[in-house]
Design a protein around this motif. Sequence first.
Motif, short mmCIF file in Angstrom:
data_model
loop_
_atom_site.label_atom_id
_atom_site.label_comp_id
_atom_site.label_asym_id
_atom_site.label_seq_id
_atom_site.Cartn_x
_atom_site.Cartn_y
_atom_site.Cartn_z
N GLY A 38 -17.56 -24.87 44.72
CA GLY A 38 -16.01 -24.80 45.15
C GLY A 38 -15.45 -26.67 45.21
O GLY A 38 -14.35 -26.66 45.21
N GLN A 39 -16.79 -27.29 44.31
CA GLN A 39 -15.72 -28.79 43.48
C GLN A 39 -14.87 -27.97 42.43
O GLN A 39 -14.92 -27.56 41.53
N LYS A 40 -13.85 -29.27 42.11
CA LYS A 40 -13.48 -29.17 40.71
C LYS A 40 -14.73 -28.50 39.99
O LYS A 40 -15.12 -29.39 39.48
N PHE A 41 -14.21 -27.98 38.63
CA PHE A 41 -14.59 -27.72 37.78
C PHE A 41 -14.01 -28.00 36.14
O PHE A 41 -15.30 -28.52 35.19
N LYS A 42 -12.48 -28.56 36.02
CA LYS A 42 -12.55 -29.84 35.06
C LYS A 42 -11.48 -30.64 35.86
O LYS A 42 -11.19 -30.53 36.41
N ALA A 43 -11.01 -31.36 34.55
CA ALA A 43 -10.56 -32.69 35.13
C ALA A 43 -8.91 -31.72 36.14
O ALA A 43 -8.62 -32.40 36.27
N ASP A 44 -8.18 -30.36 35.04
CA ASP A 44 -6.93 -30.17 35.35
C ASP A 44 -5.91 -31.76 35.68
O ASP A 44 -5.30 -31.94 36.68
N LYS A 45 -5.88 -32.50 34.48
CA LYS A 45 -4.60 -33.31 34.19
C LYS A 45 -4.59 -32.68 32.91
O LYS A 45 -5.04 -32.68 31.80
N ARG A 46 -2.67 -32.90 32.25
CA ARG A 46 -2.78 -33.63 31.50
C ARG A 46 -3.35 -34.61 30.86
O ARG A 46 -3.26 -35.72 31.23
N LEU A 47 -2.86 -34.36 28.74
CA LEU A 47 -3.02 -35.86 28.29
C LEU A 47 -2.53 -36.95 28.50
O LEU A 47 -1.24 -36.27 28.74
N SER A 48 -3.30 -38.16 28.03
CA SER A 48 -1.85 -39.87 27.51
C SER A 48 -0.90 -39.53 28.86
O SER A 48 -0.09 -39.62 29.16
N GLY A 49 -1.90 -39.62 30.44
CA GLY A 49 -1.03 -40.11 31.36
C GLY A 49 -0.32 -39.58 32.26
O GLY A 49 0.95 -39.08 32.75
N GLY A 50 -0.54 -38.00 32.03
CA GLY A 50 0.01 -36.76 32.15
C GLY A 50 1.42 -36.06 31.29
O GLY A 50 1.83 -35.41 31.58
N THR A 51 1.20 -36.41 30.01
CA THR A 51 2.25 -36.30 29.75
C THR A 51 2.33 -34.84 28.67
O THR A 51 2.81 -34.37 28.21
N ALA A 231 -1.14 -18.75 40.85
CA ALA A 231 0.30 -17.65 41.74
C ALA A 231 1.13 -18.76 41.25
O ALA A 231 2.40 -18.97 41.89
N GLN A 232 0.65 -20.39 41.79
CA GLN A 232 2.14 -20.98 41.79
C GLN A 232 2.52 -21.34 40.66
O GLN A 232 4.08 -20.79 40.68
N GLN A 233 2.23 -21.24 39.43
CA GLN A 233 2.97 -20.73 38.41
C GLN A 233 4.66 -20.06 38.28
O GLN A 233 4.91 -20.05 37.57
N MET A 234 3.64 -19.13 38.30
CA MET A 234 3.77 -17.30 38.41
C MET A 234 5.04 -17.49 39.15
O MET A 234 6.50 -16.82 38.39
N GLY A 387 3.97 -17.39 28.12
CA GLY A 387 3.81 -18.86 27.52
C GLY A 387 4.59 -19.57 28.59
O GLY A 387 4.00 -20.86 28.67
N ALA A 388 5.74 -18.94 28.88
CA ALA A 388 6.48 -19.93 29.60
C ALA A 388 5.68 -20.21 31.23
O ALA A 388 5.66 -21.40 32.16
N VAL A 389 5.07 -19.32 31.49
CA VAL A 389 4.86 -19.26 32.93
C VAL A 389 3.71 -20.36 32.65
O VAL A 389 2.91 -21.07 33.98
N MET A 390 2.44 -19.78 31.45
CA MET A 390 1.88 -20.82 31.59
C MET A 390 1.76 -22.60 31.27
O MET A 390 1.07 -23.19 32.27
N ALA A 391 3.03 -22.40 30.74
CA ALA A 391 3.58 -24.00 30.88
C ALA A 391 4.34 -24.23 32.07
O ALA A 391 4.58 -25.71 32.15
N GLN A 392 4.45 -23.84 33.11
CA GLN A 392 5.08 -24.17 34.48
C GLN A 392 4.25 -25.54 34.52
O GLN A 392 3.37 -25.15 35.50
N GLU A 393 4.85 -26.23 34.95
CA GLU A 393 4.33 -28.13 35.59
C GLU A 393 4.77 -27.29 36.92
O GLU A 393 5.55 -26.61 37.70
N THR A 394 3.69 -27.69 37.40
CA THR A 394 3.20 -27.63 39.20
C THR A 394 3.59 -28.74 39.76
O THR A 394 2.81 -30.23 39.04
N PRO A 395 3.35 -28.48 40.59
CA PRO A 395 3.66 -30.50 41.78
C PRO A 395 2.41 -31.36 41.48
O PRO A 395 1.38 -30.24 41.79
#
Length: 459
Positions: A38-51, A231-234, A387-395
Amino acid sequence: MAKLTPDATRTECGLVINEKIIPWGAKWPKDSGKYKKGQKFKADKRLSGGTGKVAGITIHNTNDLENVEEDAEQYTRATWPNANMNDARVHYYVDDINAWQNLEDTEVGWHAGDGSSGPGNGTTIAIEIIMDGTGSKEDLGAEANGVILAALLLKKYGLTVEQLYTHNHWMGHPDAIVQGARKNCPLYILPHWEQFKARVAAKLAELNEAGTDAPIEEVRTAIMGEARATAQQMALYCRSKNAEPKITSCSLEELAEMYLEEGKAEGVRGDVAWAQSLHETGFFKFGGIVQPGQNNFAGIGALNGNAKGQAATFPDPRTGVRAQIQHLKAYASKEPLVNACVDPRFSLVVRGSAEFVEWLGASDNPQGKGWAVPGKGYGASVVKLLGAVMAQETPQSPAEPPEPDPLAQFPEWQRDGLTRLVEAGIINSPDVWAARYGTQITVGEIFGILGRMCQKPEE
């Protein structure tokens, strides 16, 4: 053991790159060492401070697997979905046959050993080149493919060979074998690192001379597989194009969850089906043959020349989603359905005739079959939306505090001692001993450890 089906496959400069991206928000499916289910499996963060900015490429070596032909596929499968690779998260594995991509280029990996906020993990793409150091044909082929992949990524992100790094670099070592170092990586390339860099530089110059469009030869997106978008991105991407979608019996967010659930049940990418529904309904504005209350989100049965409402109607949103998923499976696979068939046109499809999204338009399909007829560019339009769906930024949720290191209170020389004993094979249960750092040790335990250290090697 069943081989992984890639989510997408592309060929660049003759190198086949299979995408099997670990889903955003993935959780540990089981307990594994210090990680709990149930813990996070990977970082789930964007490189270079979220950029998401890529600042370099880090080269690693990992060992060739005995009696395995396609090592990169097996390493990928061991990472996800099998979750047998502890906490290593790299972007690419490459062997003498092809490459497999596990992380999006722009997301943070765990590979450089410099911590969650270090520049290696936090700004660079990781390439694991699978070798055994014997100089075999497989070794040479894997290294050659690593050269191609490194050059392609440097070109893609506007970098030079000076932004090509060794794992050693992030551990504070020179780009060479360091005697007594806790780890040397890329172990089999470090002895000729400058030569490797020169080969990458030469390939990069060749790519730059060829122009921007030359490397990409083929891109195909599999319909079967695990969804990569949430689902949130979608839902967020749809709302960005249509603030008031005409969904009559559920919320947009609930509908997005249905796509992922029904897709998972049949092995179809639910995010692919969602992107198709955005294309078919105009972001759920409808306005064509199909009306909102028909719960038909993919134009099933809406033939050219039909009047409004003259298409398949389903009793509720979930049934409509299930029918679309089943219709996609009919095109993409010959496997039987898991759920009872609710797709009224399932039997009309030539099973397995459109494995890839790009083939859903009949005029783009080698067999001349397809969801859309003639459908020139139909699949490409769906892929663009995907591609646009997968690139959607989420809060972003508040950053999780790092897990405290239970050994931080002890002197470094004691912590390093455990590491060296594990690497030497003297201690093979480090978690047990780490938990006992502050407890007393018996004379018998001391003698046992010293005895293993003094054990003579077998002839």
